[in-house]
Structures are given as structure tokens and as C-alpha cells.
Write an enzyme that holds these catalytic residues in place. Structure first.
Site, mmCIF file in Angstrom:
data_model
loop_
_atom_site.group_PDB
_atom_site.id
_atom_site.type_symbol
_atom_site.label_atom_id
_atom_site.label_comp_id
_atom_site.label_asym_id
_atom_site.label_seq_id
_atom_site.Cartn_x
_atom_site.Cartn_y
_atom_site.Cartn_z
ATOM 1 N N HIS A 107 0.967 -1.500 0.239
ATOM 2 C CA HIS A 107 -0.237 0.020 -0.059
ATOM 3 C C HIS A 107 0.697 0.968 0.158
ATOM 4 O O HIS A 107 0.294 2.641 -0.101
ATOM 5 C CB HIS A 107 -1.093 0.396 1.481
ATOM 6 C CG HIS A 107 -2.754 1.332 1.081
ATOM 7 N ND1 HIS A 107 -3.852 0.813 1.934
ATOM 8 C CD2 HIS A 107 -2.269 1.604 0.016
ATOM 9 C CE1 HIS A 107 -4.433 0.946 0.996
ATOM 10 N NE2 HIS A 107 -4.147 1.885 0.114
ATOM 11 N N ASP A 130 -9.412 -0.715 3.913
ATOM 12 C CA ASP A 130 -8.340 -1.020 4.981
ATOM 13 C C ASP A 130 -8.323 -1.326 6.087
ATOM 14 O O ASP A 130 -9.489 -1.046 6.142
ATOM 15 C CB ASP A 130 -7.214 0.386 4.641
ATOM 16 C CG ASP A 130 -5.992 0.084 5.047
ATOM 17 O OD1 ASP A 130 -5.266 -1.227 6.013
ATOM 18 O OD2 ASP A 130 -4.877 0.104 4.219
ATOM 19 N N HIS A 132 -7.036 -1.438 8.231
ATOM 20 C CA HIS A 132 -5.700 -0.029 9.238
ATOM 21 C C HIS A 132 -5.998 0.846 8.759
ATOM 22 O O HIS A 132 -6.521 1.365 7.055
ATOM 23 C CB HIS A 132 -3.933 -1.051 9.305
ATOM 24 C CG HIS A 132 -3.978 -1.995 8.846
ATOM 25 N ND1 HIS A 132 -4.210 -2.626 7.812
ATOM 26 C CD2 HIS A 132 -3.344 -2.495 9.777
ATOM 27 C CE1 HIS A 132 -3.498 -4.158 7.588
ATOM 28 N NE2 HIS A 132 -3.151 -4.287 9.242
ATOM 29 N N ASP A 134 -3.543 3.452 8.490
ATOM 30 C CA ASP A 134 -2.387 3.635 7.530
ATOM 31 C C ASP A 134 -1.894 5.609 7.432
ATOM 32 O O ASP A 134 -1.660 6.394 6.576
ATOM 33 C CB ASP A 134 -2.362 3.679 5.991
ATOM 34 C CG ASP A 134 -2.212 1.584 5.439
ATOM 35 O OD1 ASP A 134 -1.951 1.516 6.311
ATOM 36 O OD2 ASP A 134 -2.784 1.128 4.402
ATOM 37 N N HIS A 147 3.649 1.506 3.655
ATOM 38 C CA HIS A 147 2.670 1.034 4.008
ATOM 39 C C HIS A 147 1.200 1.605 4.545
ATOM 40 O O HIS A 147 0.951 2.230 4.906
ATOM 41 C CB HIS A 147 2.483 -0.622 3.265
ATOM 42 C CG HIS A 147 2.336 -0.965 4.614
ATOM 43 N ND1 HIS A 147 2.151 -2.680 4.233
ATOM 44 C CD2 HIS A 147 3.177 -1.526 5.888
ATOM 45 C CE1 HIS A 147 2.301 -3.251 5.118
ATOM 46 N NE2 HIS A 147 2.458 -2.587 6.349
ATOM 47 N N ASP A 234 -7.188 -1.938 -0.247
ATOM 48 C CA ASP A 234 -6.391 -2.818 0.391
ATOM 49 C C ASP A 234 -7.203 -3.874 0.112
ATOM 50 O O ASP A 234 -8.169 -3.899 0.814
ATOM 51 C CB ASP A 234 -5.999 -2.229 1.455
ATOM 52 C CG ASP A 234 -4.354 -3.314 2.624
ATOM 53 O OD1 ASP A 234 -4.523 -3.959 2.156
ATOM 54 O OD2 ASP A 234 -3.669 -2.568 2.859
ATOM 55 N N ASP A 236 -6.413 -6.431 2.192
ATOM 56 C CA ASP A 236 -6.780 -6.794 3.429
ATOM 57 C C ASP A 236 -8.331 -5.714 4.556
ATOM 58 O O ASP A 236 -8.437 -6.646 5.638
ATOM 59 C CB ASP A 236 -5.457 -6.561 5.051
ATOM 60 C CG ASP A 236 -5.084 -5.825 4.824
ATOM 61 O OD1 ASP A 236 -6.029 -4.114 4.922
ATOM 62 O OD2 ASP A 236 -4.282 -5.057 5.384
ATOM 63 N N GLU A 279 -1.629 -4.738 -1.739
ATOM 64 C CA GLU A 279 -1.397 -5.642 -0.809
ATOM 65 C C GLU A 279 -1.851 -7.017 -1.077
ATOM 66 O O GLU A 279 -2.254 -8.531 -0.046
ATOM 67 C CB GLU A 279 -2.117 -5.491 0.694
ATOM 68 C CG GLU A 279 -1.258 -3.949 1.109
ATOM 69 C CD GLU A 279 -0.237 -4.109 1.675
ATOM 70 O OE1 GLU A 279 0.047 -5.294 2.087
ATOM 71 O OE2 GLU A 279 0.557 -2.914 2.030
HETATM 72 N N1 LIG Z 1 -1.629 -1.526 4.385
HETATM 73 C C1 LIG Z 1 -1.485 -1.860 5.499
HETATM 74 N N2 LIG Z 1 -0.972 -3.010 5.167
HETATM 75 N N3 LIG Z 1 -1.147 -1.447 6.138
HETATM 76 C C2 LIG Z 1 -0.937 -2.127 7.508
HETATM 77 C C3 LIG Z 1 0.244 -0.824 9.109
HETATM 78 C C4 LIG Z 1 -0.028 -1.678 9.718
HETATM 79 C C5 LIG Z 1 0.292 -0.254 10.784
HETATM 80 N N4 LIG Z 1 0.158 0.269 11.844
HETATM 81 C C6 LIG Z 1 1.898 0.243 10.791
HETATM 82 O O1 LIG Z 1 1.915 1.241 10.291
HETATM 83 O O2 LIG Z 1 2.964 -0.952 10.516
#
Ligand SMILES: NC(=[NH2+])NCCC[C@H](N)C(=O)O
Length: 307
Positions: A107, A130, A132, A134, A147, A234, A236, A279
Site C-alpha cells: 500500500h 483497509d 488499518h 495507514d 505502507h 487494500d 486486507d 496488498e
Molecule cells: N496497508 C497496510 N497493510 N498497512 C499496515 C499498517 C500496519 C501498522 N499500523 C503500521 O503502521 O505498520
């Protein structure tokens, strides 16, 4: 709809685990994404792959400068170099009136796609699917994985400025940024969301409102006074029980049924002007389950957009 420019981004150094760089080889190569989109009657105007290997060999000195400032972040210079190349390709495709479709990759590549696109769509809105947020910055990230800072970069919170990626870029206005489906937020990300008022539809919100109403609200916000809409998807965001092939899975995601409906609604917006699909990690997949799902979700979005 416009002709699609299919941009493959075989880059995964923004993630903590190897494998997402193989996404394009799987989706665009083995599963022949372009062929199947064509069979659905969609027009692919151009097909390109970002030359990641040669970009990584000849890293510009100022990329190392950014890496110095962003100490603690892993492969920061590599992410910046690849983002620049992909921003230029995306900006050129958008300027030619095409629909840029970015296939990742991790990502972090959204830093590049967004930078290039905002040069064409000055009032662009964004919907970010997502697990998350990000929304880390170079100083709040616990993992050092690039990412995890990409949405923050897109709205101008990071040390890495979009203008360093692409000269004519401009951060996306917070009022037009929507985060959807996230369920694993770091404390600084939670604080930012609370204080900034960035629109965030959690899994609980989706449960309460239903995916249809949630997506409609997300569209309304992202499209307010917008001249273009970017979807950054994403895989995920989908529940890992249904989409296991991804590097940072988080239980409790949206279902396939929900995601299909959401993408159909977003696809039917006339403002939709570009998309990232990121991802997918073929090394972690169960057979081709997640790859095939991603493949069909891309078709779903674009078919809704073309009808
Ligand atoms: N797009 C994603 N899969 N992001 C994962 C981020 C996970 C975590 N919050 C980090 O900053 O590392």
C-alpha cells in the site's frame, strides 16, 4: 467509460513481509487481468509495468536525503523512487483522459498514485478501504513500514511531501478523505482521527448502517466539490477467512458480499477516475483464492463504472 491504463507495480518493500511484489505477476500475468477485462467489453488503452529493479539500482541522492530524515522507516528511499515513477505514469495516463488502474504491490504505492493523480484532479476525493488506518507518520510508526504512512502522506501529514514525489501534486483535503473498514489502529492514528474529524467508518459503523448506506455516505463525503475520485483498495479490508493472501491480516473484516456491493456502488459513481488494488500476497494465499477474489473485485468495480 474511459480507456483504462493498467499500471503494474511489482514493489513490496513498503510492507514488513515479502510477497506483495508478486501481485502483478499473479493478477496481470497468470490470471490475465487485461484479457478478462477486455472480454467483459472494457477497453485497455495502455499497459505498463513500473521498472522497479532498475529504479532501485539507480537511486537519486535526494531519496537518500529523505531516508536520512525519516530514520527508522524501512526502505524509505526505495519507496520514494518507485512512487516518483508511478506518479509520473499515473499523471500522464490521467492527462490523456484514461482511467489509471494501479495493481500492487504494497500500500505504500498509493503515495505515488495519489501524488500523480492530484496533479490532474486538484479537488480529488479518496475512499480508502483497509483493515488499518495507514495514518502513521515517520515519527509515530512502530513498525517502520512505509505502507503504514500512505494515507497520512496522501493528506499531507508526513515529512515526505507529495510535492517531493511529483512536483505538481497537492495533498488531498481532509474533508474529502474517507477511511472504511479499518479495525487495527495504532494509538496515534486513533488520536488523529478523533482530533481531526477525518471520516472513518469502522466495522461497527458498517454493522449498524449496513454496507450500502455506509458506502453511499462515504461517496457523498469524498465527492463533495470534487473533480475526481480515487479508490485505494487494500484487500486486507476483507475478512482474512475469505481473503487470506495478504501480509497484515486482521480478523473481523467485511465479507465478500459486502465488498462486492460496496465496489459496485463506488463504480457507479461518474466521478470515479482511478483506483489502486493492493496488498495481495500470493505467497500467503490458499491456492489462488485471494488472487481470484481480487481479480473479480476489479472487474466488478470497472463493470459497474462502464454501465
Ligand atoms: N496497508 C497496510 N497493510 N498497512 C499496515 C499498517 C500496519 C501498522 N499500523 C503500521 O503502521 O505498520
Amino acid at each position: 467509460m474511459r480507456d483504462i491504463t493498467l499500471l503494474s507495480v511489482p514493489f513490496g518493500l513498503g510492507a514488513g513481509r515479502a510477497g506483495s511484489e508478486l501481485g502483478p505477476a499473479k493478477l496481470v500475468g497468470e490470471l490475465d487481468l487485461a484479457g478478462s477485462l477486455r472480454r467483459h467489453g472494457l477497453r485497455i488503452g495502455d499497459e505498463k509495468e513500473i521498472a522497479v529493479a532498475s529504479l532501485l539500482k539507480a537511486m537519486p541522492p535526494d531519496a537518500a536525503g529523505y531516508a536520512g530524515k525519516a530514520s527508522g522507516m524501512k526502505h524509505a528511499a526505495e519507496v520514494l523512487s518507485v512512487s516518483r515513477a508511478l506518479a509520473a505514469e499515473g499523471a500522464a495516463a490521467a492527462a490523456a483522459g484514461h482511467f489509471p488502474l494501479f495493481i500492487g504491490g504494497d500500500h505504500s504505492m498509493a503515495i505515488g498514485s495519489v501524488a500523480g493523480l492530484t496533479a490532474r484532479y486538484e479537488q480529488m476525493g479518496i475512499i480508502w478501504f483497509d483493515a488499518h488506518a495507514d495514518l502513521n507518520t515517520e515519527t509515530t510508526s512502530f513498525t517502520g513500514n512505509m505502507h503504514g504512512i500512505s494515507l497520512a502522506a496522501a493528506i499531507g501529514l508526513t515529512t515526505l511531501s507529495l510535492k517531493d514525489v511529483y512536483r505538481a501534486a497537492k495533498p488531498i483535503a481532509l474533508e474529502r478523505a474517507v477511511l472504511l473498514g479499518a479495525r487495527d489502529l495504532d494509538p496515534a492514528e486513533e488520536r488523529f482521527i478523533q482530533q481531526s474529524g477525518l471520516t472513518y467508518f469502522s466495522k461497527t459503523d458498517i454493522g449498524r448502517l449496513g454496507i450500502e448506506e455506509t458506502t453511499r455516505r462515504a461517496l457523498q463525503i469524498a465527492c463533495k466539490d470534487a473533480d475526481g475520485l480515487h479508490l485505494s483498495f487494500d484487500i486486507d479490508s476483507v475478512d482474512p477467512g475469505e481473503a487470506p493472501g495478504t501480509g497484515t491480516p486482521v480478523p473481523g473484516g467485511i465479507s465478500i458480499l459486502e465488498v462486492r456491493l460496496a465496489l459496485r456502488i463506488i463504480g457507479s459513481s461518474a466521478l470515479l477516475s482511478s483506483a489502486d488494488f493492493v496488498e495481495l500476497n500470493p505467497l500467503l494465499d490458499q491456492g489462488e483464492r485471494t488472487s481470484k477474489l481480487m481479480h473479480s473485485l476489479i472487474a466488478e468495480l470497472l463493470l459497474a463504472h462502464s454501465s
